[in-house]
Each structure stands twice: as structure tokens, then as C-alpha cells.
Design a protein around this motif. Structure first.
Motif, mmCIF file in Angstrom:
data_model
loop_
_atom_site.group_PDB
_atom_site.id
_atom_site.type_symbol
_atom_site.label_atom_id
_atom_site.label_comp_id
_atom_site.label_asym_id
_atom_site.label_seq_id
_atom_site.Cartn_x
_atom_site.Cartn_y
_atom_site.Cartn_z
ATOM 1 N N ARG A 4 1.159 10.185 -25.026
ATOM 2 C CA ARG A 4 0.472 9.261 -25.932
ATOM 3 C C ARG A 4 -0.356 10.100 -26.900
ATOM 4 N NH1 ARG A 4 1.205 4.375 -26.422
ATOM 5 N NH2 ARG A 4 1.059 3.913 -24.218
ATOM 6 N N LEU A 5 -0.019 10.013 -28.182
ATOM 7 C CA LEU A 5 -0.631 10.845 -29.212
ATOM 8 C C LEU A 5 -2.038 10.369 -29.566
ATOM 9 C CD1 LEU A 5 -0.178 13.149 -31.274
ATOM 10 C CD2 LEU A 5 0.657 11.396 -32.848
ATOM 11 N N ILE A 6 -2.960 11.314 -29.597
ATOM 12 C CA ILE A 6 -4.305 11.062 -30.123
ATOM 13 C C ILE A 6 -4.334 11.467 -31.590
ATOM 14 C CG2 ILE A 6 -6.743 11.724 -30.035
ATOM 15 C CD1 ILE A 6 -6.376 12.179 -27.015
ATOM 16 N N ARG A 7 -3.862 12.693 -31.860
ATOM 17 C CA ARG A 7 -3.855 13.181 -33.242
ATOM 18 C C ARG A 7 -2.945 14.393 -33.375
ATOM 19 N NH1 ARG A 7 -9.367 16.722 -33.599
ATOM 20 N NH2 ARG A 7 -9.182 17.518 -31.490
ATOM 21 N N VAL A 8 -2.520 14.631 -34.592
ATOM 22 C CA VAL A 8 -1.819 15.856 -34.942
ATOM 23 C C VAL A 8 -2.901 16.853 -35.329
ATOM 24 C CG1 VAL A 8 -0.172 16.937 -36.512
ATOM 25 C CG2 VAL A 8 0.205 14.578 -35.740
#
Length: 82
Positions: free
Chosen positions: A27-31
Motif C-alpha cells: 500500500r503506497l504512501i508516497r513516491v
């Protein structure tokens, strides 16, 4: 800039990086804005289990072409305690 957004659920496999012999859901928080080789990204997020629960916070170095977006995992229904 990448096509990935906070909250995306990603399937990370060996196609994204050789370190993922065993695929994970992420689950992506940020790049992250870190210098990388051309065609690679640093991602900050959570490894999640099949229920969609976070099991570990991770930063991963991957090739976005090897990532696959997954549909959101619906939260498990919870019984109200009495």
C-alpha cells in the motif's frame, strides 16, 4: 512523475526488482524524491497481508514497469462486541 498515487495497492514481483522472489502486496504512501537510476523509483508504504492489514512499513526500490495496480481490498466486517 509517476502514475502512482497515495493509497494505491500494488503487486510487487520479481518483474519490479529481483529482491521480490516472493511477491508482496504494497500500500503506497508516497513516491520518494530520491536520486535513482533511470527507470527506477523509491516507494514508501506498507506491506499488507491478504486481508489488507499492514504488516510492515517498507521503502522499496523498484522498476515501475514491473508493478501492477490491484483493486482495493475491502475491510473485513467486524462484529460489534457487547
Amino acid at each position: 512523475m509517476s502514475a502512482f498515487r497515495a493509497g494505491d495497492l500494488l503487486h510487487v514481483t520479481r518483474a519490479a526488482s529481483v529482491q521480490f522472489v516472493r511477491p508482496i502486496m504494497f500500500r503506497l504512501i508516497r513516491v520518494l524524491d530520491r536520486p535513482t537510476f533511470d527507470g527506477w523509483l523509491w516507494l514508501d508504504g506498507y506491506q499488507v497481508n491478504k486481508k489488507g492489514d499492514a504488516v510492515a512499513r517498507r521503502e522499496v526500490f523498484v522498476q515501475p514497469a514491473g508493478l501492477r495496480k490491484l483493486p482495493p481490498v475491502a475491510p473485513a466486517s467486524r462484529r460489534a462486541g457487547r
